[in-house]
Scaffold this motif. Structure first.
Motif, PDB file in Angstrom:
ATOM      1  N   VAL A 228       3.574 -12.571 -10.875  1.00 14.42           N
ATOM      2  CA  VAL A 228       4.380 -13.672 -11.406  1.00 14.42           C
ATOM      3  C   VAL A 228       3.772 -14.969 -10.899  1.00 14.42           C
ATOM      4  CG1 VAL A 228       6.676 -14.675 -11.599  1.00 14.42           C
ATOM      5  CG2 VAL A 228       6.423 -12.192 -11.342  1.00 14.42           C
ATOM      6  N   HIS A 229       3.135 -15.718 -11.788  1.00  8.57           N
ATOM      7  CA  HIS A 229       2.417 -16.922 -11.390  1.00  8.57           C
ATOM      8  C   HIS A 229       3.377 -18.114 -11.318  1.00  8.57           C
ATOM      9  CE1 HIS A 229      -1.650 -15.162 -11.667  1.00  8.57           C
ATOM     10  NE2 HIS A 229      -1.084 -14.397 -12.586  1.00  8.57           N
ATOM     11  N   SER A 230       4.347 -18.000 -10.444  1.00  8.42           N
ATOM     12  CA  SER A 230       5.346 -19.049 -10.299  1.00  8.42           C
ATOM     13  C   SER A 230       6.063 -18.858  -8.970  1.00  8.42           C
ATOM     14  CB  SER A 230       6.359 -18.988 -11.447  1.00  8.42           C
ATOM     15  OG  SER A 230       7.469 -19.833 -11.185  1.00  8.42           O
ATOM     16  N   MET A 231       6.471 -19.963  -8.361  1.00  6.24           N
ATOM     17  CA  MET A 231       7.275 -19.895  -7.152  1.00  6.24           C
ATOM     18  C   MET A 231       8.756 -20.038  -7.471  1.00  6.24           C
ATOM     19  SD  MET A 231       5.459 -19.148  -4.607  1.00  6.24           S
ATOM     20  CE  MET A 231       3.798 -19.138  -3.962  1.00  6.24           C
ATOM     21  N   ASN A 232       9.090 -19.998  -8.758  1.00  7.18           N
ATOM     22  CA  ASN A 232      10.485 -20.073  -9.187  1.00  7.18           C
ATOM     23  C   ASN A 232      11.011 -18.654  -9.401  1.00  7.18           C
ATOM     24  OD1 ASN A 232      12.958 -20.432 -10.424  1.00  7.18           O
ATOM     25  ND2 ASN A 232      12.242 -22.006 -11.836  1.00  7.18           N
ATOM     26  N   PRO A 233      11.991 -18.213  -8.618  1.00  5.88           N
ATOM     27  CA  PRO A 233      12.508 -16.850  -8.767  1.00  5.88           C
ATOM     28  C   PRO A 233      13.008 -16.536 -10.172  1.00  5.88           C
ATOM     29  CG  PRO A 233      13.321 -17.826  -6.734  1.00  5.88           C
ATOM     30  CD  PRO A 233      12.641 -18.930  -7.507  1.00  5.88           C
ATOM     31  N   LEU A 234      13.477 -17.550 -10.911  1.00  8.63           N
ATOM     32  CA  LEU A 234      13.989 -17.319 -12.262  1.00  8.63           C
ATOM     33  C   LEU A 234      12.905 -16.754 -13.182  1.00  8.63           C
ATOM     34  CD1 LEU A 234      16.181 -20.508 -12.814  1.00  8.63           C
ATOM     35  CD2 LEU A 234      16.979 -18.180 -12.349  1.00  8.63           C
TER      36      LEU A 234
ATOM     37  N   PHE B  16       0.824  -1.209   0.000  1.00  9.13           N
ATOM     38  CA  PHE B  16       0.000   0.000   0.000  1.00  9.13           C
ATOM     39  C   PHE B  16       0.857   1.257   0.000  1.00  9.13           C
ATOM     40  CE2 PHE B  16      -2.519  -3.452   1.793  1.00  9.13           C
ATOM     41  CZ  PHE B  16      -3.609  -3.411   0.937  1.00  9.13           C
ATOM     42  N   GLU B  17       2.049   1.187   0.595  1.00 11.67           N
ATOM     43  CA  GLU B  17       2.954   2.337   0.542  1.00 11.67           C
ATOM     44  C   GLU B  17       3.523   2.504  -0.871  1.00 11.67           C
ATOM     45  OE1 GLU B  17       5.595   1.406   3.707  1.00 11.67           O
ATOM     46  OE2 GLU B  17       4.153   1.976   5.252  1.00 11.67           O
ATOM     47  N   TYR B  18       3.854   1.376  -1.527  1.00 17.17           N
ATOM     48  CA  TYR B  18       4.271   1.442  -2.936  1.00 17.17           C
ATOM     49  C   TYR B  18       3.173   2.101  -3.775  1.00 17.17           C
ATOM     50  CZ  TYR B  18       7.815  -2.309  -2.021  1.00 17.17           C
ATOM     51  OH  TYR B  18       8.857  -3.072  -1.566  1.00 17.17           O
ATOM     52  N   MET B  19       1.937   1.622  -3.564  1.00 14.21           N
ATOM     53  CA  MET B  19       0.801   2.152  -4.332  1.00 14.21           C
ATOM     54  C   MET B  19       0.625   3.652  -4.097  1.00 14.21           C
ATOM     55  SD  MET B  19      -1.881  -0.956  -3.520  1.00 14.21           S
ATOM     56  CE  MET B  19      -3.343  -0.093  -4.111  1.00 14.21           C
ATOM     57  N   ALA B  20       0.687   4.058  -2.829  1.00 14.02           N
ATOM     58  CA  ALA B  20       0.471   5.467  -2.491  1.00 14.02           C
ATOM     59  C   ALA B  20       1.518   6.364  -3.136  1.00 14.02           C
ATOM     60  CB  ALA B  20       0.484   5.648  -0.973  1.00 14.02           C
ATOM     61  N   CYS B  21       2.731   5.821  -3.340  1.00 14.71           N
ATOM     62  CA  CYS B  21       3.807   6.585  -3.977  1.00 14.71           C
ATOM     63  C   CYS B  21       3.716   6.554  -5.499  1.00 14.71           C
ATOM     64  CB  CYS B  21       5.162   6.065  -3.516  1.00 14.71           C
ATOM     65  SG  CYS B  21       5.559   6.469  -1.795  1.00 14.71           S
ATOM     66  N   GLY B  22       2.729   5.842  -6.024  1.00 14.77           N
ATOM     67  CA  GLY B  22       2.530   5.821  -7.467  1.00 14.77           C
ATOM     68  C   GLY B  22       3.550   4.994  -8.217  1.00 14.77           C
ATOM     69  N   ARG B  23       4.018   3.912  -7.595  1.00 14.60           N
ATOM     70  CA  ARG B  23       5.003   3.057  -8.240  1.00 14.60           C
ATOM     71  C   ARG B  23       4.392   1.704  -8.616  1.00 14.60           C
ATOM     72  NH1 ARG B  23       6.919   7.306  -8.807  1.00 14.60           N
ATOM     73  NH2 ARG B  23       9.057   7.978  -8.358  1.00 14.60           N
ATOM     74  N   PRO B  24       4.701   1.173  -9.809  1.00 15.03           N
ATOM     75  CA  PRO B  24       4.201  -0.153 -10.202  1.00 15.03           C
ATOM     76  C   PRO B  24       4.880  -1.225  -9.363  1.00 15.03           C
ATOM     77  CG  PRO B  24       5.825   0.593 -11.783  1.00 15.03           C
ATOM     78  CD  PRO B  24       5.597   1.747 -10.830  1.00 15.03           C
ATOM     79  N   ILE B  25       4.210  -2.349  -9.198  1.00 16.05           N
ATOM     80  CA  ILE B  25       4.672  -3.405  -8.295  1.00 16.05           C
ATOM     81  C   ILE B  25       4.723  -4.733  -9.038  1.00 16.05           C
ATOM     82  CG2 ILE B  25       4.246  -4.546  -6.081  1.00 16.05           C
ATOM     83  CD1 ILE B  25       2.246  -2.125  -5.563  1.00 16.05           C
ATOM     84  N   ILE B  26       5.735  -5.531  -8.718  1.00 17.13           N
ATOM     85  CA  ILE B  26       5.785  -6.918  -9.171  1.00 17.13           C
ATOM     86  C   ILE B  26       5.720  -7.798  -7.933  1.00 17.13           C
ATOM     87  CG2 ILE B  26       7.060  -8.686 -10.435  1.00 17.13           C
ATOM     88  CD1 ILE B  26       8.402  -6.533 -12.051  1.00 17.13           C
ATOM     89  N   THR B  27       4.843  -8.801  -7.945  1.00 21.26           N
ATOM     90  CA  THR B  27       4.661  -9.672  -6.788  1.00 21.26           C
ATOM     91  C   THR B  27       4.221 -11.054  -7.233  1.00 21.26           C
ATOM     92  OG1 THR B  27       3.674  -9.770  -4.569  1.00 21.26           O
ATOM     93  CG2 THR B  27       2.212  -9.191  -6.381  1.00 21.26           C
TER      94      THR B  27
ATOM     95  N   PRO C 285       1.117 -13.828  -6.755  1.00 22.69           N
ATOM     96  CA  PRO C 285      -0.299 -13.745  -6.381  1.00 22.69           C
ATOM     97  C   PRO C 285      -0.640 -14.712  -5.244  1.00 22.69           C
ATOM     98  CG  PRO C 285      -0.065 -15.064  -8.354  1.00 22.69           C
ATOM     99  CD  PRO C 285       1.316 -14.564  -8.020  1.00 22.69           C
ATOM    100  N   VAL C 286      -0.108 -14.445  -4.064  1.00 18.59           N
ATOM    101  CA  VAL C 286      -0.363 -15.322  -2.919  1.00 18.59           C
ATOM    102  C   VAL C 286      -1.110 -14.553  -1.838  1.00 18.59           C
ATOM    103  CG1 VAL C 286       1.700 -16.717  -3.342  1.00 18.59           C
ATOM    104  CG2 VAL C 286       1.838 -14.763  -1.794  1.00 18.59           C
ATOM    105  N   GLY C 287      -1.784 -15.295  -0.964  1.00 20.84           N
ATOM    106  CA  GLY C 287      -2.388 -14.712   0.219  1.00 20.84           C
ATOM    107  C   GLY C 287      -3.419 -13.644  -0.031  1.00 20.84           C
ATOM    108  N   GLY C 288      -4.049 -13.642  -1.206  1.00 21.64           N
ATOM    109  CA  GLY C 288      -5.076 -12.653  -1.508  1.00 21.64           C
ATOM    110  C   GLY C 288      -4.598 -11.478  -2.343  1.00 21.64           C
ATOM    111  N   LEU C 289      -3.297 -11.405  -2.627  1.00 22.62           N
ATOM    112  CA  LEU C 289      -2.783 -10.280  -3.416  1.00 22.62           C
ATOM    113  C   LEU C 289      -3.316 -10.288  -4.837  1.00 22.62           C
ATOM    114  CD1 LEU C 289       0.972 -10.089  -2.302  1.00 22.62           C
ATOM    115  CD2 LEU C 289      -0.944  -8.660  -1.562  1.00 22.62           C
ATOM    116  N   ASP C 290      -3.645 -11.475  -5.360  1.00 22.89           N
ATOM    117  CA  ASP C 290      -4.154 -11.544  -6.728  1.00 22.89           C
ATOM    118  C   ASP C 290      -5.452 -10.747  -6.875  1.00 22.89           C
ATOM    119  OD1 ASP C 290      -5.321 -13.399  -5.046  1.00 22.89           O
ATOM    120  OD2 ASP C 290      -5.742 -14.844  -6.633  1.00 22.89           O
TER     121      ASP C 290
END
Length: 216
Positions: free
Chosen positions: A159-165, A129-140, A142-147
């Protein structure tokens, strides 16, 4: 579920070049930013090894990591061993009032989560929410309801994967599309102002309490 939120007057968009100057950072190039504790479940330690490959495409790409935690010494050792000190900056613990300056120094904000158990517990990270408030795009991830949050407001890339690559391509594609970065960031800012300011969150809690009282 009533989520966390942010103060859009405190966490607000600022000029990124001016923020970099204020922090003594190189003014040129692109910055990826992570804010949070350096613990296993936050996952930033699993993205750091992607930087050499990303820097091949973007020689002036930087990763700015803000926070303390158990992974800090390991990260510093890896950075030293790989001679990545010019591209990866460990800012350590900073005063909370400085957090918006660090976020605004960046182009893209990161919120990596690689623990499957988060889907059971759910999460509502303040950093999002702090990223959002600052107007910055986010990469995450989709776990725990973030999707649900990301799909509803179109605030970033999931990123629909648990592989960091699998983060390399989304990072590269977003860096190559400044117009999309701005659109996603603007969407996040509006969403906080309308739905996720602390005032809006308090009103949601108030409605829940009113329902509980009326049902007694």
């Amino acid at each position: 579920v009533v989520s966390n939120g942010a103060n859009p007057e405190f966490s607000r968009p600022m000029d990124k070049v001016e923020c970099r100057k204020q922090l003594g950072l190189p003014p040129d190039g692109n910055y990826l930013v992570f804010v949070g504790s350096l613990k296993k479940w936050h996952g930033i330690d699993r993205l750091v090894p992607l930087m050499p490959a990303l820097v091949e495409d973007h020689p002036h790409l930087h990763l700015l990591i803000v926070g303390e935690g158990e992974k800090k010494n390991d990260l510093q050792q890896w950075i030293d061993d790989k001679r990545m000190g010019r591209n990866i900056i460990l800012a350590g613990r900073i005063p909370f009032e400085k957090v918006p300056v660090y976020i605004n120094a960046g182009d893209i904000c990161l919120a990596p989560y690689f623990e499957e158990g988060l889907n059971e517990t759910g999460i509502s990270p303040l950093k999002i929410f702090e990223y959002m408030a600052c107007g910055r795009p986010i990469i995450t991830n989709p776990v725990g309801g973030l999707d649900t949050l990301f799909r509803k407001h179109e605030i970033g890339v999931m990123v629909h994967s648990m592989n960091p690559l699998d983060w390399k391509t989304p990072i590269r594609e977003l860096l190559a599309n400044p117009e999309r970065m701005k659109t996603l960031g603007d969407n996040g800012r509006r969403a906080v102002q309308t739905h996720y300011s602390w005032e809006a969150i308090c009103k949601k809690i108030e409605r829940v309490l009113e329902l509980l009282i009326s049902s007694e």
